[in-house]
Every structure is written in structure tokens, then in C-alpha cells.
Design an enzyme around this catalytic site. Structure first.
Site, mmCIF file in Angstrom:
data_model
loop_
_atom_site.group_PDB
_atom_site.id
_atom_site.type_symbol
_atom_site.label_atom_id
_atom_site.label_comp_id
_atom_site.label_asym_id
_atom_site.label_seq_id
_atom_site.Cartn_x
_atom_site.Cartn_y
_atom_site.Cartn_z
ATOM 1 N N ARG A 230 0.845 -1.188 0.000
ATOM 2 C CA ARG A 230 0.000 0.000 0.000
ATOM 3 C C ARG A 230 0.882 1.239 0.000
ATOM 4 O O ARG A 230 1.871 1.308 0.731
ATOM 5 C CB ARG A 230 -0.932 0.010 1.226
ATOM 6 C CG ARG A 230 -2.032 -1.043 1.178
ATOM 7 C CD ARG A 230 -3.068 -0.715 0.099
ATOM 8 N NE ARG A 230 -4.109 -1.727 0.012
ATOM 9 C CZ ARG A 230 -4.076 -2.766 -0.811
ATOM 10 N NH1 ARG A 230 -3.035 -2.936 -1.618
ATOM 11 N NH2 ARG A 230 -5.067 -3.624 -0.838
ATOM 12 N N ASP A 254 5.517 -0.314 -6.462
ATOM 13 C CA ASP A 254 4.375 -0.653 -7.309
ATOM 14 C C ASP A 254 3.136 0.109 -6.870
ATOM 15 O O ASP A 254 2.098 0.030 -7.517
ATOM 16 C CB ASP A 254 4.100 -2.166 -7.259
ATOM 17 C CG ASP A 254 3.026 -2.593 -8.251
ATOM 18 O OD1 ASP A 254 3.175 -2.298 -9.452
ATOM 19 O OD2 ASP A 254 2.022 -3.200 -7.822
ATOM 20 N N GLU A 259 -1.855 7.570 -5.748
ATOM 21 C CA GLU A 259 -1.853 6.949 -7.066
ATOM 22 C C GLU A 259 -3.174 7.031 -7.813
ATOM 23 O O GLU A 259 -3.212 6.866 -9.033
ATOM 24 C CB GLU A 259 -1.460 5.471 -6.949
ATOM 25 C CG GLU A 259 -2.492 4.601 -6.266
ATOM 26 C CD GLU A 259 -2.063 3.138 -6.160
ATOM 27 O OE1 GLU A 259 -2.852 2.281 -6.548
ATOM 28 O OE2 GLU A 259 -0.942 2.869 -5.699
ATOM 29 N N HIS A 291 1.004 -0.186 -10.097
ATOM 30 C CA HIS A 291 0.127 -1.108 -9.352
ATOM 31 C C HIS A 291 -0.202 -2.348 -10.193
ATOM 32 O O HIS A 291 -1.358 -2.768 -10.300
ATOM 33 C CB HIS A 291 -1.162 -0.392 -8.934
ATOM 34 C CG HIS A 291 -1.765 -0.963 -7.683
ATOM 35 N ND1 HIS A 291 -2.263 -0.182 -6.668
ATOM 36 C CD2 HIS A 291 -1.942 -2.248 -7.274
ATOM 37 C CE1 HIS A 291 -2.734 -0.942 -5.701
ATOM 38 N NE2 HIS A 291 -2.541 -2.204 -6.053
#
Length: 344
Positions: A230, A254, A259, A291
Site C-alpha cells: 500500500r 508498485d 496513485e 500497481h
């Protein structure tokens, strides 16, 4: 059952269309994210299906309830973006708890390898006919210490891969359970001893911004930081300071705490207004992916099947095994789910 499916990508449609004929359901796909401006699209539906970056605040929950929708089907594991206080006793929330722990663990390893051997930089060089290898020196993973924060399914698979590489594994978990060949330590000890730190824990009040300036200052100089969990586990401005001071030697991300405005979308013809994200992308020793750690064929199939099975269970009045519970007002010993198959 009519399903309003938000934040649709081509791979979503392909994976869900593969199974939908097996169910008494119809899906209406919307490319828009679910938020206050788009929630009206769910009118005349029985179920709203949302993803990790959809907005599920009190306003959206109230609008869904006003439309008569009683089931929110998350096609993701995370649920910290849902206002459960607003949803309780009004909107059932189900999720996909584990679609492919292998996918996420393997992506974390991929970030490690790419950052260490600088393959992302080498790719750009050779595409430009530059075959110089200066500045691409890495190190052997064998014998190095990796600190793993969070030892759930993903963390354990990541640990197994690291052990296969001949690495020493130390770990921290709020609720540790014995893992062969792994030493559990306190966070301070993990920070100080690790050559690589990988985050595999959920976002909670306790873990929010756990990687901040105080944590970074305890880390070994030149440490590699990997985050596939997260975004808000990491205080990004403090991470940038750590990169500038070279306390952080490299970072593979990631996820990013802000985001939702950018990830999963194409901004290649536009400038990025988020100064912090733009700064991150300017570091040659930072590798950001959008992600995508979950994105394997196996994971997409599991997401589609589990989501549709969750909806089917609700449709047939069966136990909602993947329902997210907000709280039990009468205590866990009198949980209504044991009698009715759902929280309320």
C-alpha cells in the site's frame, strides 16, 4: 442480477466475460472510476463492482443505498478506501481476499532484480545503441540480509524465493508465527540489519507512514526498499529525502499514496502535476510500476471467479464468506454471520 462494473480495463472485461455465462447475471461495464460524479451510472443495478482506486466515501455509499443497491463487490483485496461506518447495516461489502499471492511476491522479486542489476537502465541504453556498461554494477543477492515486514501469504512466498537465492531472512510481524529459517526481530533491528527491506503488510492505523524519516534514519546506508503493498505505508517526501541523502540506495514501488489520479491511466501526452510523483520518477535508482503486481492471467481469473461467486452467494442467500465486517455491536460471540450467513 445486474452489475454496474466501474473502472473497467480491457483485461477486466476479458476475464469476467470468460465466466459470466455460467451465472444468472448481467454486467454493464463503465470505464469511469466510481465516485460522486459517476455513481449515478449504477442506477437500476443490483450490485456495484469497484476496484482499489474507486472512491467509496460516505457520499458514494449513501447514493448507492438510495438507489436500492445492497451489495458492493470489491474485486480487490484492500478495503481501506471504503467508509464502513456509512455502509454498516445498509450495504454488504465483499472482497477478493487472495487472488494470487505468487503474482505479487514475484513482482517484488522482479523489482529487486531490476534495481540491483539496473536492467531498466540497460534496456534504455541498448535501445539507443549505447552498449556501455559503466554505472550498471550490481551486487550478489546471495548472502545478503532481506528484511520482510508482514508475513502473510504474500510475505511467506516472498521469503521462500529469497531463501532460494541464498539470502538471510529476518522478519517483523505484529502477530508472528514461526517460519523455518526466519528470525523475527523488532522493527528497529530489522531496519539496522537489512540490505533490502520489502513491505508485505496491510495499511492500518499502526502501519500508516511506518516508513518515515525516523525509520529511514535507522536503516543501513544504501538499503533497497521495495513496496508492493500500500502506498501510504511510505511517507513519500521522507523517502525522497532518504534518496537524496543516499541513505536509501534504491527503491522499487508498485504503489504510491496518491496513485488514484494517475495509476492505471495513460498520461503519456500530458505533464504530471503531482510534483512528488514527478520527483520520484526523476531518480535513476527508483523504479515505479503502476500497481501491476497482481497482473497475471491466473490472478485475473481468480478475481473474476471469486467476485462472481461472492455475488452469487448473496443472490442465493448463502454465507458471504468474503464479507468485510465493520464491527459486531453485540460482540464476536454473538456474530450474526454464524446464524444468517452475513453481518446483518
Amino acid at each position: 442480477m445486474k452489475i454496474a462494473f466501474f473502472d473497467t480495463k480491457p483485461y477486466d472485461r476479458q476475464s469476467f466475460d470468460q465466466y459470466i455465462d455460467q451465472y444468472d447475471m448481467k454486467i454493464k461495464y463503465f470505464e469511469s472510476k466510481l465516485n460522486e460524479d459517476t455513481v449515478a451510472l449504477a442506477a437500476h443495478s443490483d450490485v456495484a463492482c469497484a476496484f482499489v482506486n474507486d472512491t467509496l466515501n460516505e457520499s458514494v455509499v449513501n447514493a448507492l443505498v438510495d438507489m436500492g443497491i445492497k451489495l458492493l463487490a470489491l474485486r480487490c483485496a484492500g478495503y481501506n478506501h471504503v467508509d464502513f461506518k456509512a455502509a454498516y447495516n445498509r450495504l454488504h461489502v465483499v472482497r477478493v481476499p487472495a487472488y494470487s499471492p505468487y503474482a505479487v511476491a514475484e513482482h517484488a522479486i522482479a523489482l529487486m532484480f531490476s534495481l540491483n542489476r539496473k536492467t531498466h537502465r540497460a534496456y534504455v541504453r541498448t535501445r539507443d545503441n549505447n552498449f556501455n556498461i559503466n554505472g550498471l554494477t550490481g551486487f550478489d543477492f546471495h548472502g545478503k540480509t532481506v528484511g520482510v515486514i508482514g508475513t502473510g501469504k504474500i510475505g511467506r512466498i516472498f521469503i521462500d524465493i529469497c531463501k532460494g537465492l541464498g539470502m538471510k531472512v529476518i522478519a517483523y510481524d505484529m502477530y508472528p508465527s514461526e517460519i523455518e529459517g526466519v528470525e523475527f526481530v523488532e522493527l528497529a533491528s530489522l531496519y539496522q540489519a537489512s540490505d533490502i527491506i520489502s513491505l508485505h503488510c496491510p495499511l492500518t492505523k499502526e502501519t500508516h507512514y511506518m516508513i518515515d524519516d525516523h525509520a529511514i534514519q535507522q536503516m543501513k546506508e544504501g538499503v533497497m526498499l521495495i513496496n508492493t503493498s500500500r502506498g501510504a505505508l511510505v511517507q513519500t517526501e521522507h523517502l525522497i529525502d532518504g534518496l537524496k541523502s543516499k541513505r536509501i540506495g534504491s527503491a522499487g514501488l508498485d504503489v504510491y499514496e496518491e496513485e488514484s489520479e494517475y495509476f492505471f491511466e495513460d498520461f503519456s501526452s500530458e505533464s504530471i502535476d503531482d510534483d512528488i510523483l514527478a520527483r520520484l520518477l526523476s531518480f535513476s535508482n527508483v523504479l515505479v510500476t503502476s500497481h501491476q503486481a497482481f497482473l497475471t492471467r491466473e490472478a485475473l481469473s481468480n478475481i473474476a471467479e471469486t467476485t462472481l461467486e461472492n455475488i452469487k452467494a448473496y443472490q442465493e442467500g448463502k454465507l458471504l464468506v468474503n464479507e468485510v465486517c465493520y464491527h459486531c455491536p453485540e460482540g464476536p460471540s454473538k456474530c450474526k454471520k454464524k446464524e444468517t450467513g452475513r453481518c446483518w
